[in-house]
Design a protein around this motif. Sequence first.
Motif, PDB file in Angstrom:
ATOM      1  N   UNK A 159       0.749  -1.170  -0.001  1.00 48.64           N
ATOM      2  CA  UNK A 159      -0.083  -0.115   0.122  1.00 48.64           C
ATOM      3  C   UNK A 159       0.869   1.307  -0.164  1.00 48.64           C
ATOM      4  N   UNK A 160       1.911   1.457   0.939  1.00 49.25           N
ATOM      5  CA  UNK A 160       2.738   2.366   1.106  1.00 49.25           C
ATOM      6  C   UNK A 160       3.391   2.743  -0.182  1.00 49.25           C
ATOM      7  N   UNK A 161       4.048   1.748  -1.070  1.00 47.05           N
ATOM      8  CA  UNK A 161       4.677   1.839  -2.165  1.00 47.05           C
ATOM      9  C   UNK A 161       3.979   1.952  -3.331  1.00 47.05           C
ATOM     10  N   UNK A 162       2.607   1.710  -3.333  1.00 42.26           N
ATOM     11  CA  UNK A 162       1.708   2.045  -4.389  1.00 42.26           C
ATOM     12  C   UNK A 162       1.289   3.607  -4.081  1.00 42.26           C
ATOM     13  N   UNK A 163       1.042   4.129  -3.147  1.00 46.70           N
ATOM     14  CA  UNK A 163       0.660   5.215  -2.825  1.00 46.70           C
ATOM     15  C   UNK A 163       1.873   6.241  -3.050  1.00 46.70           C
ATOM     16  N   UNK A 164       2.935   5.969  -2.509  1.00 49.37           N
ATOM     17  CA  UNK A 164       4.128   6.823  -2.657  1.00 49.37           C
ATOM     18  C   UNK A 164       4.447   7.006  -4.232  1.00 49.37           C
ATOM     19  N   UNK A 165       4.520   5.869  -5.088  1.00 52.05           N
ATOM     20  CA  UNK A 165       4.853   5.869  -6.654  1.00 52.05           C
ATOM     21  C   UNK A 165       3.880   6.476  -7.355  1.00 52.05           C
ATOM     22  N   UNK A 166       2.563   6.486  -6.777  1.00 57.36           N
ATOM     23  CA  UNK A 166       1.416   7.330  -7.357  1.00 57.36           C
ATOM     24  C   UNK A 166       1.631   8.822  -7.111  1.00 57.36           C
ATOM     25  N   UNK A 167       1.958   9.069  -6.042  1.00 60.12           N
ATOM     26  CA  UNK A 167       2.126  10.413  -5.732  1.00 60.12           C
ATOM     27  C   UNK A 167       3.597  11.188  -6.506  1.00 60.12           C
ATOM     28  N   UNK A 168       4.421  10.327  -7.082  1.00 58.89           N
ATOM     29  CA  UNK A 168       5.572  10.733  -7.731  1.00 58.89           C
ATOM     30  C   UNK A 168       5.190  10.805  -9.150  1.00 58.89           C
ATOM     31  N   UNK A 169       4.412   9.936  -9.713  1.00 60.85           N
ATOM     32  CA  UNK A 169       3.880   9.732 -11.018  1.00 60.85           C
ATOM     33  C   UNK A 169       2.720  10.789 -11.377  1.00 60.85           C
ATOM     34  N   UNK A 170       1.866  11.297 -10.480  1.00 59.33           N
ATOM     35  CA  UNK A 170       0.755  11.881 -10.688  1.00 59.33           C
ATOM     36  C   UNK A 170       1.134  13.287 -11.658  1.00 59.33           C
ATOM     37  N   UNK A 171       2.334  13.965 -11.569  1.00 58.39           N
ATOM     38  CA  UNK A 171       2.519  15.130 -12.256  1.00 58.39           C
ATOM     39  C   UNK A 171       3.020  14.839 -13.875  1.00 58.39           C
ATOM     40  N   UNK A 172       3.277  13.267 -13.990  1.00 57.72           N
ATOM     41  CA  UNK A 172       3.704  12.874 -15.283  1.00 57.72           C
ATOM     42  C   UNK A 172       2.362  12.584 -16.159  1.00 57.72           C
ATOM     43  N   UNK A 173       1.175  12.398 -15.656  1.00 57.90           N
ATOM     44  CA  UNK A 173       0.064  12.154 -16.594  1.00 57.90           C
ATOM     45  C   UNK A 173      -0.014  12.855 -17.825  1.00 57.90           C
ATOM     46  N   UNK A 174      -0.163  14.201 -17.681  1.00 57.02           N
ATOM     47  CA  UNK A 174      -0.298  15.102 -18.810  1.00 57.02           C
ATOM     48  C   UNK A 174       0.601  14.798 -19.738  1.00 57.02           C
ATOM     49  N   UNK A 175       1.889  14.703 -19.252  1.00 62.74           N
ATOM     50  CA  UNK A 175       3.168  14.724 -19.959  1.00 62.74           C
ATOM     51  C   UNK A 175       3.397  13.514 -20.761  1.00 62.74           C
ATOM     52  N   UNK A 176       3.138  12.403 -20.523  1.00 64.63           N
ATOM     53  CA  UNK A 176       3.243  11.035 -20.806  1.00 64.63           C
ATOM     54  C   UNK A 176       2.211  10.992 -21.924  1.00 64.63           C
ATOM     55  N   UNK A 177       1.104  11.400 -22.020  1.00 67.36           N
ATOM     56  CA  UNK A 177      -0.005  11.345 -23.080  1.00 67.36           C
ATOM     57  C   UNK A 177      -0.659   9.793 -23.048  1.00 67.36           C
ATOM     58  N   UNK A 178      -0.310   9.267 -22.047  1.00 64.85           N
ATOM     59  CA  UNK A 178      -0.948   7.751 -21.680  1.00 64.85           C
ATOM     60  C   UNK A 178      -2.196   7.789 -21.016  1.00 64.85           C
ATOM     61  N   UNK A 179      -3.042   7.002 -21.406  1.00 60.74           N
ATOM     62  CA  UNK A 179      -4.507   6.869 -20.270  1.00 60.74           C
ATOM     63  C   UNK A 179      -3.782   6.796 -18.780  1.00 60.74           C
TER      64      UNK A 179
END
Length: 455
Positions: A372-392
């Motif tokens: 749970x902690x690793x999923x939450x932490x990685x999601x926090x790191x990745x959230x700003x990348x969503x618009x940049x990546x152009x992936x769903x």
Amino acid sequence: MSDTAILINTAVAVAAIVVLIVRFKFNPVIALVLGSCYLGLAAGLGVEKTVEAITSGFGDIMAEIGLLVAFGVLIGAVLRDLRAIERLVDALLRVVGPKRIPHAMALTITTVLQSIYLDVLLVISGPLAKAVAPKLGRYGTARMATALAIGLECGIVFTVPGVGALALAALLHVPLGTYLLYGLIVVIPTVTISISLMTFALTRGWWKPEVDELPQPAAETALAAAVRSGGPDALAAPKTRQAPLLLLFTPLLVSLVLIATGALADVVEWKNPVASFLSSPVVALMLGLIGTCFVGRKYLGQSAVEESLGRGLRDSGPILLLNGVGGCLAAVISQAGLGDILGEYFSANTWAPLLLVWFMAAALHVAVGSVTISAITSAGLLAPLVPVLGLNPVLIALAAGAGSLFMVHLTSNTFWLLQSLLGQTTRGTLKTCSAGVSVASVVAMGPILALSLVL
């Protein structure tokens, strides 16, 4: 501040969170908030903006999933006291037979029972799996332990209302109905294939009962027989009037169907105010909770249901706090501008971004030891990348969930519970839990990458 300095400070913040949790035994909630504070100040946001980002990040996540987590945990608390899990496993054993029970039990835990708090679900289902194991022969313990580990951990991150799934969907702004549909598309083949692969390996000489299993005392055998006949409390607790098994799960299943219906309606662009209201996740799970409480009142009594809800409220507190502070980290990272910096290193035209997402989450899990902690932490790191990546964003969320499953090991509470409840040695648990869930982590990327071709 330079891009390099922001990257270095982000790495220091994540490393500090890991060290505080693993080395100094800080509560993850405190560690995540401290890491967020450091990153905000070190990245030049200033005191006021750092505090604002932390508080707004927490509030935004609570607004999205707070009620969902609470309703889900409360549904699970009532189902637990209705002895729904024990009866469901018994019914599965009668329907599918001993040979297929590992797959059936794991898939049921993964898809249907995720409203139940993980430790509670494990404590109830573990003795049941142990009692079923002798029916499977020499490798029964290995097969049931592997199925239980894979089913429990995959459900957390892939299935709504699993705690990890709710957090990933919220942090990456994925509609819950969408996550539910694609999560099921990923988790069902992942669990099925992973258990089959592990069964092949374990029954071809890898599992050695004489060193991988603990001797079973006579008292434990008696307990297993009692569990098999009616659950872990059967030796002491009087039996209550039982509800039809389908009735116990109907409210929860209706909730999930309503959420999925809302997602399908969005896909086909069908608009109806009544359907939209009923299929909104908060309303759907609230209706499921109300229905489950009515069933509980009829077969347990009002006072017993109130006690169940009280325990559920106590269980939900730590889950809500942990998910909320994941939002704190995500908000600070977003304010620091990390998304634009990392976006330059990713390409949306290849599969590489999803593999990098997987590796990031996997590395965090190996370091922290909590899915749970690793999923939450990685999601926090990745959230700003969503618009940049152009992936769903659902693909990024699922890949982060898959990576967070890799290498459940000695720092995990699930590891030790599985060891004690299934009667395994540490060596045996490394095979069934650590290796089994790691196989599922890798296998899950198959359907995720396949989905990336069409989404």
